[in-house]
Design a protein around this motif. Sequence first.
Motif, short mmCIF file in Angstrom:
data_model
loop_
_atom_site.label_atom_id
_atom_site.label_comp_id
_atom_site.label_asym_id
_atom_site.label_seq_id
_atom_site.Cartn_x
_atom_site.Cartn_y
_atom_site.Cartn_z
N GLU A 182 1.32 4.13 -3.01
CA GLU A 182 0.93 5.51 -2.69
C GLU A 182 1.97 6.53 -3.14
O GLU A 182 1.65 7.71 -3.31
N ASP A 183 3.21 6.08 -3.32
CA ASP A 183 4.28 7.02 -3.72
C ASP A 183 5.18 6.33 -4.75
O ASP A 183 6.37 6.10 -4.50
N GLN A 240 -2.78 -4.64 -7.75
CA GLN A 240 -3.88 -4.54 -6.78
C GLN A 240 -4.83 -5.73 -6.89
O GLN A 240 -5.33 -6.24 -5.89
N GLU A 300 0.83 -1.21 0.00
CA GLU A 300 0.00 0.00 0.00
C GLU A 300 0.87 1.25 0.00
O GLU A 300 0.63 2.19 -0.77
N ALA A 301 1.90 1.26 0.85
CA ALA A 301 2.79 2.42 0.91
C ALA A 301 3.58 2.58 -0.39
O ALA A 301 3.81 3.71 -0.86
N ARG A 328 0.06 -1.12 -12.03
CA ARG A 328 -0.54 -0.88 -10.71
C ARG A 328 -1.85 -1.65 -10.53
O ARG A 328 -2.07 -2.29 -9.50
#
Length: 292
Positions: A214-215, A242, A210-211, A238
């Motif tokens: 996010e970046d 997921q 997740e982290a 991406r």
Amino acid sequence: MNTPTYLIDSSIFVFRAWFALPETITCRDGHPANAAHGFVRFVHTLLQSERPARIAFAFDESRGTSYRHALYPAYKANRPPAPEELKRQFGWCREFVNALGLAHVSSPTFEADDLIGTLAARERQEGRAVVLVTGDKDLSQLVHEDDLWWDPHRSQRLNPQGIEKRLGVRPDQVADQLALAGDKVDNIPGIPGVGMATAARLLRRTDTLEALLEDIPAIAHMPIRGAKRLMGLVDTHRDTVQLARQLTGIHCEADLPAGLNLERRRPDGARLGDLMDQLALPPSRRFDWDRI
């Protein structure tokens, strides 16, 4: 801490026997019985060496019907269907476990991994550690402190530190690692060109998938060879990652039979005898199950 509960990933040991032993081993009716013979020997060795007070065998029956197939129809589509000779032997193995007085579970919706994960969570709530008896790396994500991942055929017993040494990530990061790298065995897509080692390097720097997602631009500045190219790959794939993460994570809230008891019960000698006759087990394989 109570003595650990043993949770058996049954199918892998049935398959191992199916491939390792010749089909010339047959039951009294002439059908192949090699997988059942091998499974009986495996269970005997396990019970004799470990003497578990609590134990459960998880079997797969969700081929093509699990919730993962609803998410991704191609899940495990690379695997050929089990031949009828093997399906018959799986039935004998389940009958054998039941006659031994040992708990066994299966589900049309949840896979054996999910049932094992649910049982492991329940046992921990009651203050018990678990030993996951398997050869499947996916189950290593379930290992907590005091637990073990154990492959008896390879004599590997791994605690959380051993799993991290083997895979390069902590047990709680394994599902994220598999989502990034994909899993050819289960036909789970990942990022092309990203293997387990590269996925581990990414997770060691971001801690969670997740982290990481996010970046994504931060990947370009990581001290990893080809970091900029890697950033582009993660960004492009991406959505695939997921989706894969929904497939690689083990569901630990599966439905279990009401009143399921993992304590060993006395074997049913008559049923065992009938089954041993049906399988045409030689005298050397007709163990005294009451003494184990």
